[in-house]
Scaffold this active site. Structure first.
Site, PDB file in Angstrom:
ATOM      1  N   CYS A   1     -20.075   0.920  30.271  1.00 49.45           N
ATOM      2  CA  CYS A   1     -18.864   1.636  30.047  1.00 49.45           C
ATOM      3  C   CYS A   1     -17.980   1.283  29.058  1.00 49.45           C
ATOM      4  O   CYS A   1     -17.049   1.954  28.784  1.00 49.45           O
ATOM      5  CB  CYS A   1     -18.184   1.699  31.370  1.00 49.45           C
ATOM      6  SG  CYS A   1     -19.095   2.136  32.759  1.00 49.45           S
TER       7      CYS A   1
ATOM      8  N   HIS B   1     -10.478   3.800  31.279  1.00 55.35           N
ATOM      9  CA  HIS B   1     -11.891   4.383  31.557  1.00 55.35           C
ATOM     10  C   HIS B   1     -11.655   4.899  32.918  1.00 55.35           C
ATOM     11  O   HIS B   1     -11.040   4.786  33.936  1.00 55.35           O
ATOM     12  CB  HIS B   1     -12.852   3.087  31.740  1.00 55.35           C
ATOM     13  CG  HIS B   1     -13.916   3.248  32.367  1.00 55.35           C
ATOM     14  ND1 HIS B   1     -14.785   4.514  31.985  1.00 55.35           N
ATOM     15  CD2 HIS B   1     -14.812   2.642  33.682  1.00 55.35           C
ATOM     16  CE1 HIS B   1     -15.896   4.391  32.731  1.00 55.35           C
ATOM     17  NE2 HIS B   1     -16.051   3.611  33.772  1.00 55.35           N
TER      18      HIS B   1
ATOM     19  N   ASN C   1     -17.350   9.364  36.639  1.00 61.48           N
ATOM     20  CA  ASN C   1     -17.494   8.111  35.749  1.00 61.48           C
ATOM     21  C   ASN C   1     -18.801   8.424  34.723  1.00 61.48           C
ATOM     22  O   ASN C   1     -19.950   8.470  35.179  1.00 61.48           O
ATOM     23  CB  ASN C   1     -17.828   7.079  36.522  1.00 61.48           C
ATOM     24  CG  ASN C   1     -17.832   5.689  35.822  1.00 61.48           C
ATOM     25  OD1 ASN C   1     -17.934   5.900  34.645  1.00 61.48           O
ATOM     26  ND2 ASN C   1     -18.021   4.552  36.304  1.00 61.48           N
TER      27      ASN C   1
HETATM   28  O1  UT7 Z   1     -17.800   1.728  35.627  1.00 63.89           O
HETATM   29  C1  UT7 Z   1     -17.870   0.949  36.599  1.00 63.89           C
HETATM   30  C2  UT7 Z   1     -18.602   1.674  37.713  1.00 63.89           C
HETATM   31  N1  UT7 Z   1     -18.482   1.122  38.969  1.00 63.89           N
HETATM   32  C3  UT7 Z   1     -17.377   1.160  39.731  1.00 63.89           C
HETATM   33  O2  UT7 Z   1     -16.455   1.653  39.156  1.00 63.89           O
HETATM   34  C4  UT7 Z   1     -17.384   1.257  40.937  1.00 63.89           C
HETATM   35  C5  UT7 Z   1     -16.022   0.471  41.749  1.00 63.89           C
HETATM   36  N2  UT7 Z   1     -15.911   0.388  43.039  1.00 63.89           N
HETATM   37  C6  UT7 Z   1     -15.514   1.261  43.687  1.00 63.89           C
HETATM   38  O3  UT7 Z   1     -15.011   2.536  43.331  1.00 63.89           O
HETATM   39  C7  UT7 Z   1     -15.494   1.326  45.335  1.00 63.89           C
HETATM   40  O4  UT7 Z   1     -15.778  -0.038  45.567  1.00 63.89           O
HETATM   41  C8  UT7 Z   1     -16.561   2.307  45.909  1.00 63.89           C
HETATM   42  C9  UT7 Z   1     -15.919   3.893  45.655  1.00 63.89           C
HETATM   43  C10 UT7 Z   1     -17.830   2.296  45.405  1.00 63.89           C
HETATM   44  C11 UT7 Z   1     -16.538   2.126  47.325  1.00 63.89           C
HETATM   45  O5  UT7 Z   1     -15.132   2.184  47.838  1.00 63.89           O
HETATM   46  P1  UT7 Z   1     -14.691   1.001  48.933  1.00 63.89           P
HETATM   47  O6  UT7 Z   1     -13.550   1.626  49.361  1.00 63.89           O
HETATM   48  O7  UT7 Z   1     -15.091  -0.207  48.414  1.00 63.89           O
HETATM   49  O8  UT7 Z   1     -15.926   1.160  50.127  1.00 63.89           O
HETATM   50  P2  UT7 Z   1     -16.706   0.160  50.623  1.00 63.89           P
HETATM   51  O9  UT7 Z   1     -17.835  -0.165  49.671  1.00 63.89           O
HETATM   52  O10 UT7 Z   1     -15.924  -1.011  51.569  1.00 63.89           O
HETATM   53  O11 UT7 Z   1     -17.300   1.055  51.983  1.00 63.89           O
HETATM   54  C12 UT7 Z   1     -16.522   1.628  53.141  1.00 63.89           C
HETATM   55  C13 UT7 Z   1     -17.640   2.456  53.998  1.00 63.89           C
HETATM   56  C14 UT7 Z   1     -18.798   1.722  54.485  1.00 63.89           C
HETATM   57  O12 UT7 Z   1     -18.959   2.096  55.797  1.00 63.89           O
HETATM   58  P3  UT7 Z   1     -18.613   0.893  56.827  1.00 63.89           P
HETATM   59  O13 UT7 Z   1     -19.706  -0.377  56.526  1.00 63.89           O
HETATM   60  O14 UT7 Z   1     -17.178   0.702  56.724  1.00 63.89           O
HETATM   61  O15 UT7 Z   1     -19.320   1.665  58.230  1.00 63.89           O
HETATM   62  C15 UT7 Z   1     -19.741   2.491  53.350  1.00 63.89           C
HETATM   63  O16 UT7 Z   1     -21.141   2.392  53.932  1.00 63.89           O
HETATM   64  O17 UT7 Z   1     -17.889   3.460  53.461  1.00 63.89           O
HETATM   65  C16 UT7 Z   1     -19.157   3.725  53.595  1.00 63.89           C
HETATM   66  N3  UT7 Z   1     -19.449   4.399  52.289  1.00 63.89           N
HETATM   67  C17 UT7 Z   1     -19.804   5.521  52.116  1.00 63.89           C
HETATM   68  N4  UT7 Z   1     -19.520   6.802  53.206  1.00 63.89           N
HETATM   69  C18 UT7 Z   1     -19.430   8.143  52.873  1.00 63.89           C
HETATM   70  C19 UT7 Z   1     -19.982   3.993  51.069  1.00 63.89           C
HETATM   71  N5  UT7 Z   1     -20.369   4.812  50.282  1.00 63.89           N
HETATM   72  C20 UT7 Z   1     -20.125   6.179  50.864  1.00 63.89           C
HETATM   73  C21 UT7 Z   1     -20.067   7.527  50.621  1.00 63.89           C
HETATM   74  N6  UT7 Z   1     -19.794   8.426  51.529  1.00 63.89           N
HETATM   75  N7  UT7 Z   1     -20.460   8.162  49.528  1.00 63.89           N
END
Ligand code: UT7
Length: 330
Positions: free
Chosen positions: A115, A257, A287
């Site tokens: 990215c 970004h 993204n």
């Molecule tokens: O250019 C670089 C590319 N990458 C990025 O920019 C990624 C950077 N990271 C992020 O943007 C965030 O970490 C995410 C958006 C990917 C995830 O957000 P988060 O607030 O860090 O959520 P998390 O990974 O802590 O997950 C929270 C919960 C989990 O469930 P439990 O374990 O609390 O029951 C996940 O399984 O949300 C669940 N979850 C979802 N639920 C519904 C993860 N993805 C999804 C989804 N829909 N798409």
């Protein structure tokens, strides 16, 4: 030494829209979760037959060259940032050169800084223009993320979209003050496993087992990327401001970004920079990796938000983990 000016911008997003509601029919997710955690409403998906990276880049580059008041043969170097190229070789820049009808045998190279690639390309182009090696350089960021997305992994597939952004950088012959002021690039390879496409390279070729396990797609530890993104982008921006004796009040626009609205908001907060001067389009396109900043810059320049003479700051991060920031007078 010459001053470097952005003389032309362009962008392309495929017509096909995939909304959060569409995604919720494919994986266990919802519009509410995606909006709350990322600020993304929808993304564009490329037609793989015509809109692979060089196909999308063609439309963006054609516009950027036209908007710069140039002909394709005025370009003497194409720097093409792409994470998953048309082919592993030859490079995607060479495919774009042919599509644009460039017949001057200009130099062509791809760079992969994920990215951050377009920002990496800007620093290289600026160095080559400043020193008189090149007069007009085309820097493209184009990504077909739909080709490496695992459409069964809800934690990553909701984040990405396809698109292209292109910029022509030229020796400033207008004496209008437009110039690159400063830039900074970095990479922390110790965290490279947190955002990775593990299989398909020379180290781990595609096998039947890889395909059965769907290991040819992206894997990501979202929170590591999130924390690193916020920390590194804000640090780089603060460094650029400090070493050029500027404050956030001197910056007319911040174009980060477009990965996640929460990352953008947290970075702006750490910099104590107002959100109403941050260019954001992540809601519409998600993204698009290295296409995200040049496409957002094109939108904001075309609709009159970014104006000539203004001071603009870009910041990016991505797999590697790479990061970078560029400060310029537009
Ligand atoms: O250019 C670089 C590319 N990458 C990025 O920019 C990624 C950077 N990271 C992020 O943007 C965030 O970490 C995410 C958006 C990917 C995830 O957000 P988060 O607030 O860090 O959520 P998390 O990974 O802590 O997950 C929270 C919960 C989990 O469930 P439990 O374990 O609390 O029951 C996940 O399984 O949300 C669940 N979850 C979802 N639920 C519904 C993860 N993805 C999804 C989804 N829909 N798409």
């Amino acid at each position: 030494m010459f001053a470097t000016k952005i003389t032309g911008t362009g962008k392309f997003h495929p017509e096909k829209v995939m909304t959060n509601d569409d995604l919720s029919k494919m994986v266990d997710t919802s519009d509410e979760w995606i909006m709350q955690r990322t600020g993304i409403k929808e993304r564009r998906i490329a037609n793989p037959e015509t809109e692979y990276p060089s196909g999308m880049a063609f439309y963006a580059a054609q516009d950027a060259i036209k908007n710069a008041g140039l002909e394709p043969n005025d370009i003497s170097l194409i720097i093409f940032s792409v994470t998953l190229p048309d082919y592993l070789f030859p490079n995607t820049a060479s495919q774009l050169q042919t599509k644009l009808g460039i017949s001057n045998e200009c130099a062509c190279m791809d760079i992969n800084a994920a990215c951050t690639g377009w920002v990496y390309g800007l620093q290289m182009a600026d160095a080559l223009i400043k020193t008189g090696v090149h007069k007009h350089v085309l820097v493209v960021g184009t990504e077909m993320t739909s080709a490496f997305n695992n459409w069964e992994d809800r934690s990553s597939c909701v984040l990405f979209g396809d698109g292209a952004g292109a910029t022509v950088l030229s020796q400033n012959e207008d004496n209008d003050g437009a110039q690159f002021i400063d830039s900074i690039l970095s990479c922390d390879g110790t965290k490279s496993g947190s955002l990775i496409l593990k299989k398909g390279g020379s180290k781990s070729p595609i096998t039947h087992e890889v395909l059965d396990n769907k290991e040819q797609f992206v894997s990501m530890e979202g929170q590591i990327v999130f924390k690193n993104a916020v920390k590194t982008m804000s640090r780089h921006c603060a460094t650029l401001l400090k070493r050029n004796n500027l404050t956030t009040e001197d910056i007319d626009w911040f174009v980060p970004h477009q990965a996640n609205l929460r990352i953008i908001e947290t970075t702006a907060k750490l910099l104590e920079y107002p959100m109403d001067k941050v260019i954001c389009n992540v809601e519409k396109y998600a993204n698009t990796s290295s296409a995200s900043i040049p496409a957002a810059v094109h939108e904001a320049f075309t609709d009159g938000r970014i104006k000539r003479g203004q001071t603009v700051l870009f910041a990016a991060f991505g797999a590697g983990l790479t990061s970078g920031a560029v400060l310029l007078k537009f």
